[in-house]
Design an enzyme around this catalytic site. Structure first.
Site, PDB file in Angstrom:
ATOM      1  CE  LYS A   1       6.621 -10.461 -11.451  1.00  0.00           C
ATOM      2  NZ  LYS A   1       7.724 -11.374 -11.061  1.00  0.00           N
TER       3      LYS A   1
ATOM      4  CE  LYS B   1      14.310 -15.901 -10.962  1.00  0.00           C
ATOM      5  NZ  LYS B   1      13.388 -16.913 -11.140  1.00  0.00           N
TER       6      LYS B   1
ATOM      7  CB  CYS C   1      -0.861   0.046   1.262  1.00  0.00           C
ATOM      8  SG  CYS C   1      -1.885  -1.400   1.468  1.00  0.00           S
TER       9      CYS C   1
ATOM     10  CD  GLU D   1      13.460 -15.388 -15.084  1.00  0.00           C
ATOM     11  OE1 GLU D   1      12.469 -15.004 -15.719  1.00  0.00           O
ATOM     12  OE2 GLU D   1      13.382 -15.900 -13.968  1.00  0.00           O
TER      13      GLU D   1
ATOM     14  CD  GLU E   1      13.323 -20.019  -9.416  1.00  0.00           C
ATOM     15  OE1 GLU E   1      12.690 -20.644 -10.310  1.00  0.00           O
ATOM     16  OE2 GLU E   1      13.279 -18.783  -9.316  1.00  0.00           O
TER      17      GLU E   1
ATOM     18  CD1 TRP F   1      -0.336  -6.032  -1.348  1.00  0.00           C
ATOM     19  CD2 TRP F   1      -0.301  -5.675  -3.548  1.00  0.00           C
ATOM     20  NE1 TRP F   1       0.093  -7.181  -1.942  1.00  0.00           N
ATOM     21  CE2 TRP F   1       0.123  -7.006  -3.297  1.00  0.00           C
ATOM     22  CE3 TRP F   1      -0.346  -5.240  -4.859  1.00  0.00           C
ATOM     23  CZ2 TRP F   1       0.490  -7.870  -4.311  1.00  0.00           C
ATOM     24  CZ3 TRP F   1       0.030  -6.116  -5.869  1.00  0.00           C
ATOM     25  CH2 TRP F   1       0.426  -7.414  -5.594  1.00  0.00           C
TER      26      TRP F   1
ATOM     27  CG  ASN G   1       1.754  -0.357   3.754  1.00  0.00           C
ATOM     28  OD1 ASN G   1       1.331  -1.466   3.452  1.00  0.00           O
ATOM     29  ND2 ASN G   1       2.995   0.036   3.490  1.00  0.00           N
ATOM     30  N   GLY G   2      -0.186  -2.414   5.901  1.00  0.00           N
ATOM     31  CA  GLY G   2       0.288  -3.462   6.807  1.00  0.00           C
ATOM     32  C   GLY G   2      -0.805  -4.499   7.043  1.00  0.00           C
TER      33      GLY G   2
ATOM     34  CG  HIS H   1      21.677 -41.478 -15.707  1.00  0.00           C
ATOM     35  ND1 HIS H   1      21.585 -42.837 -15.866  1.00  0.00           N
ATOM     36  CD2 HIS H   1      21.731 -41.268 -14.362  1.00  0.00           C
ATOM     37  CE1 HIS H   1      21.553 -43.423 -14.681  1.00  0.00           C
ATOM     38  NE2 HIS H   1      21.620 -42.496 -13.760  1.00  0.00           N
TER      39      HIS H   1
ATOM     40  NE  ARG I   1       4.455   1.757  -1.186  1.00  0.00           N
ATOM     41  CZ  ARG I   1       5.406   1.557  -0.264  1.00  0.00           C
ATOM     42  NH1 ARG I   1       6.620   2.032  -0.479  1.00  0.00           N
ATOM     43  NH2 ARG I   1       5.180   0.915   0.841  1.00  0.00           N
TER      44      ARG I   1
HETATM   45  C1  AGP Z   1      10.156 -16.581 -13.262  1.00  0.00           C
HETATM   46  O1  AGP Z   1      11.214 -15.757 -12.827  1.00  0.00           O
HETATM   47  C2  AGP Z   1       9.366 -15.939 -14.374  1.00  0.00           C
HETATM   48  N1  AGP Z   1       8.960 -14.644 -14.044  1.00  0.00           N
HETATM   49  C3  AGP Z   1       8.248 -16.854 -14.852  1.00  0.00           C
HETATM   50  O2  AGP Z   1       8.750 -18.156 -15.047  1.00  0.00           O
HETATM   51  C4  AGP Z   1       7.039 -16.954 -13.896  1.00  0.00           C
HETATM   52  O3  AGP Z   1       7.398 -17.660 -12.738  1.00  0.00           O
HETATM   53  C5  AGP Z   1       5.920 -17.715 -14.635  1.00  0.00           C
HETATM   54  O4  AGP Z   1       5.568 -16.969 -15.776  1.00  0.00           O
HETATM   55  C6  AGP Z   1       4.697 -17.939 -13.755  1.00  0.00           C
HETATM   56  O5  AGP Z   1       4.134 -16.706 -13.394  1.00  0.00           O
HETATM   57  P1  AGP Z   1       3.027 -16.689 -12.231  1.00  0.00           P
HETATM   58  O6  AGP Z   1       3.686 -17.194 -11.000  1.00  0.00           O
HETATM   59  O7  AGP Z   1       2.604 -15.267 -12.145  1.00  0.00           O
HETATM   60  O8  AGP Z   1       1.902 -17.596 -12.657  1.00  0.00           O
END
Ligand code: AGP
Length: 615
Positions: A610, A492, A2, A495, A488, A75, A101-102, A511, A27
């Site tokens: 995103k 990271k 928020c 990407e 993961e 938020w 906010n909180g 393998h 934010r």
């Molecule tokens: C991960 O760093 C990416 N931003 C991407 O793989 C993301 O996790 C994926 O698109 C899923 O998004 P969501 O969690 O909003 O569903």
């Protein structure tokens, strides 16, 4: 998170507050509102949607004159985004208004008490409970607003940054903070209040940052009194001259949102279990689970559907649920699940994991599962998102908005939430002893400070990043709970730095992938003390024998891997089931610093969005 903006002084408050709320839009929020006082009338306008929507609405609904006011971007945490749940909130008398906010953890018990005393509530928010608690104290003890706020906050458990205004005392604003930021801009006969300095930087560079458990009474005639909430004792205000520019303030002083969000993980994890995990009492409570516990307990299996990083969190959950709660789990890429004509029955429970709550493939998988009668539970970070509304029940990760495209705090808060669910189910099913259960809760409560400690390796990680930033391929290896973390970590790096990287179960090396190993191949190996440690060490020896460059993620104090690896990065010791919350931290920082050294667009990497709201 928020956003809070307030003004008291000689100028018109409305434009300052509206422009200030626009400065806080980064934010993340889903509704906005404002309260203005023109010397006679207290006027409130609020709306679901954006600040621009509020601006239009205000000009239709209320007169915008007045030199004192408070504004808010919400938020949502308690209560979906809508006009009623938007801030500011009135007290029952209509005399007091608050913005907040909180998260107030004990708002339900406070609300029950207030209802008994005849208070009524229009919204589902914890904030409306707080303003009526303040009113109740003020009227019962016949004290001023400042004292009422101080007494009321001593009954509150949770996090807050608040601004409160009394229309019968229109020359002051009372503010207070615990766990959520609050800054005061000090001008010439005027004060600005905000969640950070961005709303008032153009007016003044002189700022006072309230510390936790401090409150302030700000009067129009340029006086500010800061007090300790605990005992009402006075605090000398410390006015500092700000050196940061606007962009730096929005990123909290970090160079990128991604780094800010990596460093927010201790508080984000704490906010996710706050109010849901009572360690002393040994209680885990989550309405979405509690109200549907039979479905989980009697399920044939749990199917987890997700994409990307959320899918990796699902893989960690598979280990946790099967290991602790002994419930069969399948983890599916939502994009595959939705098209492969899967067998789904009404004895299945589907858990959909999504930070944005808008991922098209995950949404489609949910709809498919529902047509076959499965019970669908959502784990989302955005309140009121499409997935949150499509699922039968759910729980929110309280990570706050995640702006960087590369998911970081979403991953750790998803794992935190899923761990709580698995522990709850294990306990209800009698699959875990009471001592183990309580030990897990105690260890989970220690995770935020252990993440803080893991973050302290940043300079060391930067040095390693500099060594390997020009590698063209990386391998990430992990076993057990840390196999998903290897995946993961590789994602990271891929990407944000555009370097090819693959994650594998460490035992899979022989393998095939071991053919890739040579002196140009950095191999990141998660080799923490718990979880097949000896086997991972032998995997490391195999890599070393082939001149692979080894970066070991180890438990602090490790000596064996240190002898074999080119570099090690230490994380604090914890339970194996909780280790992903720690081992992922160095992998986030490693990929971040490599990407920065390669001058990539860390927050908005090429080709990525995103939230993937299309197939
Ligand atoms: C991960 O760093 C990416 N931003 C991407 O793989 C993301 O996790 C994926 O698109 C899923 O998004 P969501 O969690 O909003 O569903």
């Amino acid at each position: 998170m928020c956003g809070i903006v307030g003004y008291i002084g000689h100028r018109d408050a409305f434009p300052i507050i509206i422009e200030g709320l626009k400065r806080l839009e980064y934010r993340g929020y889903d509704s906005a509102g404002i309260a203005l006082f023109d010397g006679k009338n207290l006027k409130v306008s609020k709306t679901k949607g954006k600040v621009a929507d509020l601006e239009k609405r205000v000009n239709k609904e209320i007169s915008t004159n007045g030199s004192i006011g408070i504004g808010h971007t919400r938020w949502a945490t308690h209560g979906v985004p809508n006009d009623v749940n938007a801030h500011p909130h009135y007290s029952n008398s209509g005399d007091l208004v608050i913005i907040h906010n909180g998260i107030i953890e004990n708002y339900e018990s406070l609300k029950k008490e207030l209802v008994k005393r005849g208070y009524t509530f229009k919204s589902d928010t914890d904030t409306e409970v707080l303003i009526n608690l303040i009113e109740d104290v003020k009227s019962k003890e016949n004290v001023k607003l400042g004292k009422a706020v101080q007494v009321a906050l001593n009954q509150v458990v949770g996090a807050y940054a608040i601004a409160v205004f009394d229309k019968n005392k229109p020359d002051e604003i009372v503010i207070a903070r615990l766990g959520s930021p609050l800054a005061v801009g000090v001008g010439e006969n005027e004060f600005f209040i905000a969640s950070d300095a961005s709303p008032f930087l153009e007016y003044t560079k002189n700022a006072i940052y309230l510390e936790d458990e401090e409150m302030a009474i700000i009067k129009a005639n340029k006086e500010i009194k800061i007090r300790k909430i605990k005992d009402d004792s006075l605090v000398d205000p410390y006015v500092q001259e700000l050196q940061m520019n606007l962009e730096q303030i929005e990123k909290g002083g970090y160079d990128h949102f991604m780094l800010k969000e990596i460093f927010e993980q201790p508080s984000a994890i704490k906010d996710t279990y706050r109010g849901r995990m009572l360690v002393k009492e040994g209680i885990i409570r989550m309405a979405g689970i509690d109200d549907n516990i039979e479905k989980f307990i009697n399920a044939n299996r749990i199917i987890i559907v997700a994409c990307g990083t959320s899918w990796h969190a699902g893989l960690v959950a598979e280990y946790i649920f099967e290991d602790m709660a002994r419930i069969p789990v399948e983890v599916e890429y939502a994009s595959e699940f939705r098209y492969r004509n899967p067998v789904i029955t009404n004895k299945d429970v589907v858990i959909a994991i999504s930070q944005s709550g808008e991922t098209a493939d995950t949404l489609a998988a949910i709809k498919l599962a529902k047509t076959h009668g499965a019970f669908v539970f959502g784990v989302c970070n955005v309140v009121g998102s499409s997935i949150a509304r499509e699922t039968h029940a759910g729980a929110y990760t309280h990570a706050g908005p995640e702006i960087g495209v590369a998911s970081t705090k979403a991953f750790t808060t998803q794992i935190t939430l899923l761990t709580l669910i698995a522990l709850k189910l294990a306990k209800v099913k009698g699959e875990i002893s009471n001592s183990d259960y309580r030990y897990h809760l105690q260890e989970l409560e220690l995770i935020p400070e252990k993440v803080e400690k893991a973050l302290k390796s940043e300079e060391h990680i930067k040095m390693i990043a500099a060594k390997y930033k020009n590698a063209r391929n990386f391998l990430y290896l992990g076993r057990g709970y840390n196999f998903p973390v290897a995946l993961e970590g590789a994602l990271k790096l891929k990407e944000i730095s555009y370097i090819h990287a693959e994650g594998y179960p460490a035992a899979e090396m022989k393998h095939g992938p071991i053919a890739l190993i040579d002196e140009n191949m950095p191999v990141v190996v998660i080799a923490t003390k718990k979880g097949h440690y000896e086997k991972v060490v032998s995997n490391i020896e195999e890599i070393k024998a082939r001149q692979g460059k080894i970066i070991g993620i180890v438990t602090e104090g490790d000596v064996n891997v240190k002898k074999l690896a080119d570099y090690v990065i230490e994380v604090p010791e914890s339970l194996e089931s909780l280790s992903p919350l720690l081992t992922t931290i160095p992998l986030q920082l490693l990929s971040y610093h490599i990407a920065v050294m390669l001058e990539k667009n860390v927050d908005q990497p090429r080709n990525l969005a995103k939230s993937v709201t299309v197939e």
